[in-house]
Design a protein around this motif. Sequence first.
Motif, short mmCIF file in Angstrom:
data_model
loop_
_atom_site.label_atom_id
_atom_site.label_comp_id
_atom_site.label_asym_id
_atom_site.label_seq_id
_atom_site.Cartn_x
_atom_site.Cartn_y
_atom_site.Cartn_z
N VAL A 172 0.82 -1.20 0.00
CA VAL A 172 0.00 0.00 0.00
C VAL A 172 0.86 1.26 0.00
O VAL A 172 2.05 1.23 0.33
CB VAL A 172 -0.94 0.04 1.23
N GLN A 173 0.23 2.35 -0.35
CA GLN A 173 0.83 3.67 -0.22
C GLN A 173 0.16 4.34 0.98
O GLN A 173 -1.03 4.65 0.94
CB GLN A 173 0.62 4.49 -1.49
N LEU A 174 0.91 4.51 2.05
CA LEU A 174 0.36 5.09 3.27
C LEU A 174 0.39 6.61 3.18
O LEU A 174 1.44 7.22 2.96
CB LEU A 174 1.17 4.63 4.48
N ILE A 175 -0.77 7.22 3.35
CA ILE A 175 -0.89 8.67 3.45
C ILE A 175 -1.47 8.96 4.84
O ILE A 175 -2.55 8.48 5.17
CB ILE A 175 -1.81 9.25 2.37
N ALA A 176 -0.73 9.70 5.64
CA ALA A 176 -1.15 9.99 7.01
C ALA A 176 -1.21 11.49 7.22
O ALA A 176 -0.48 12.26 6.58
CB ALA A 176 -0.19 9.34 8.02
N ALA A 177 -2.08 11.90 8.12
CA ALA A 177 -2.23 13.31 8.45
C ALA A 177 -2.37 13.44 9.96
O ALA A 177 -2.94 12.56 10.62
CB ALA A 177 -3.44 13.92 7.75
N MET A 178 -1.84 14.53 10.49
CA MET A 178 -1.92 14.74 11.94
C MET A 178 -1.75 16.22 12.26
O MET A 178 -1.17 16.98 11.49
CB MET A 178 -0.85 13.92 12.66
N ASN A 179 -2.25 16.60 13.41
CA ASN A 179 -2.01 17.94 13.95
C ASN A 179 -0.64 17.94 14.63
O ASN A 179 -0.17 16.90 15.09
CB ASN A 179 -3.10 18.33 14.95
N PRO A 180 0.01 19.10 14.72
CA PRO A 180 1.31 19.13 15.39
C PRO A 180 1.23 18.89 16.88
O PRO A 180 2.22 18.49 17.50
CB PRO A 180 1.83 20.54 15.08
N ALA A 221 2.11 24.34 25.37
CA ALA A 221 3.05 24.37 24.24
C ALA A 221 4.41 24.87 24.72
O ALA A 221 4.48 25.74 25.59
CB ALA A 221 2.51 25.29 23.15
N PRO A 222 5.53 24.33 24.19
CA PRO A 222 5.62 23.32 23.13
C PRO A 222 5.69 21.88 23.63
O PRO A 222 5.86 20.97 22.85
CB PRO A 222 6.92 23.71 22.43
N LYS A 223 5.61 21.69 24.98
CA LYS A 223 5.73 20.33 25.52
C LYS A 223 4.61 19.43 25.00
O LYS A 223 4.82 18.23 24.78
CB LYS A 223 5.71 20.37 27.05
N CYS A 224 3.43 20.02 24.78
CA CYS A 224 2.31 19.20 24.32
C CYS A 224 2.61 18.59 22.95
O CYS A 224 2.15 17.49 22.64
CB CYS A 224 1.02 20.00 24.29
N ALA A 225 3.40 19.29 22.12
CA ALA A 225 3.73 18.76 20.79
C ALA A 225 4.60 17.52 20.90
O ALA A 225 4.38 16.52 20.21
CB ALA A 225 4.43 19.83 19.96
N ASP A 238 4.78 15.49 23.46
CA ASP A 238 3.97 14.41 24.03
C ASP A 238 3.05 13.81 22.97
O ASP A 238 2.87 12.59 22.89
CB ASP A 238 3.15 14.92 25.21
N TYR A 239 2.45 14.69 22.17
CA TYR A 239 1.48 14.23 21.17
C TYR A 239 2.16 13.43 20.07
O TYR A 239 1.71 12.34 19.71
CB TYR A 239 0.76 15.44 20.58
N GLN A 240 3.27 13.94 19.55
CA GLN A 240 3.94 13.25 18.46
C GLN A 240 4.70 12.02 18.92
O GLN A 240 5.01 11.13 18.11
CB GLN A 240 4.89 14.22 17.74
N SER A 241 4.98 11.93 20.20
CA SER A 241 5.67 10.74 20.71
C SER A 241 4.77 9.51 20.72
O SER A 241 5.23 8.40 20.97
CB SER A 241 6.21 11.00 22.12
N LYS A 242 3.47 9.70 20.46
CA LYS A 242 2.58 8.55 20.33
C LYS A 242 2.94 7.70 19.11
O LYS A 242 2.52 6.55 19.00
CB LYS A 242 1.12 9.01 20.23
#
Length: 510
Positions: free
Chosen positions: A338-346, A362-366, A368-372
Amino acid sequence: MVARINTVAFQGIEVLDIDVQVQMSGGIVAFTVVGLPDKAVAESRERVRAALHALGLALPAKRITVNLAPADVLKEGSHFDLPIALALLTVMGVLPDLEMSRYCALGELALDGALTPVAGVLPAAINALAHDRGLICPEACGGEAAWAGEGLDVLAPATLLALINHFRGQQVLTRPRPRIQESAGAPLDLRDVKGNETAKRALEVAAAGSHNLLMIGPPGSGKSMLAARLPGLLPPLDPAEALEVSMIHSVAGLLEGGKLLRQRPYRSPHQSASLPALVGGGSRAKPGEISLAHKGVLFLDELPEFPRGTLEALRQPLETGKAVVSRVNHHVTYPARVQLIAAMNPCRCGHLDDPSLACARAPKCAADYQSKISGPLFDRIDLHIDVPAVSPADLSLPPPAEGSADVAARVAVARAVQAERYAGFGPFPEGRAVRTNAEADGELLEKAAAPDQPGRALLTEAAERLKLSARGYHRVMRVARTLADLDGGGGVRRPHIAEALGYRRIAPGR
């Protein structure tokens, strides 16, 4: 007397031959189905009994035993109704024994004797042709079976009575015609997207080389709009790809009206999708979204909102192009290229770059969020782009002059160059076909995507400074090869390496 009819069972898209044996003997009146049937198969005796009664036929007052051989293979699905009914009619003398042995049969019986659609007709038809047999299937699946080849004798009656009349010479069933699924409508056009020229360029590169793409931006910046317009940039499936994709959808029971797919799949599961729904599995080891998107696009919106374990399960299929489902009773492999296309908020609030809207964390929340999303999953994505919010000035502009048709033409040329190039390097082991740059491995890239000396020096220096993994190094080469193909198919040069490195995100949150 024992009558035999051929049918099939499925393990993934693999077809297993099943011998349906029916015996009538003296003794206590009974109707027993043996051979490891599931609930749907065990209930077939009631549907078969009712269908025969609707035709004015009654089962003899004898002991009827139906054996599904080999007996140690689990039999699942309602498609065993028709072969069991045909075996019964054969042992009762209604149908000729020798004639029935030439066919493989599958179909579900309604209580009035009508034949209703079942899953898996296309792979069953291909298997029947390989074994020099004909195929009997419901009328609604006839167009699907006809794609197996002109040499396949296909009977697709609407009712059990029509099939009986055909074999008794009272009615002639014509061969069904293969059908293709028509497009639901005109694809969405890139002209609808204003601004974000960098994102459009990345989308074109992703389409040309079948690269994975991650878009990061605030809510309303156009990430989902861009992803929804990717199918309009992709070329249609070629005949071999269409057959392969349609086989997966056939096993899943998703081929509408038995029509072969020609448009590349576009699957967009919700964030609440479970691991079996996304990768495959469940009690019957069904294909998941990543297999249903084979040779197409899998779009995951709000990527960090998916369960962590579900996302981690994507790592192997994205690398190997296969989804392996292991259960106590199942061990099946589905294609998943497959070709994976992903989208996310910062970040969780989505407004990291706007101090007037960002939350107090902010910016700690970014971080934490992206570390998922784990680093290895990030590493499997070729293109990482930021999609900023569209300004009111951009929104007031007229639609762009260049639309999806213009971009699709360039993508088609680039893909044709890739297909011709990799055809010259084949054949590949395990029957693997390489058609796009995203499918090329490291050894093949060294032959097909070796950069010039300035480009090699830049790539080596960047790999050391940015701490690129071996996977990241080769993914940069793949993207650079695609950029060169879009430029006319010449060699990979330093500017191509530089642009490919610009699409590389080093680590989450950076």
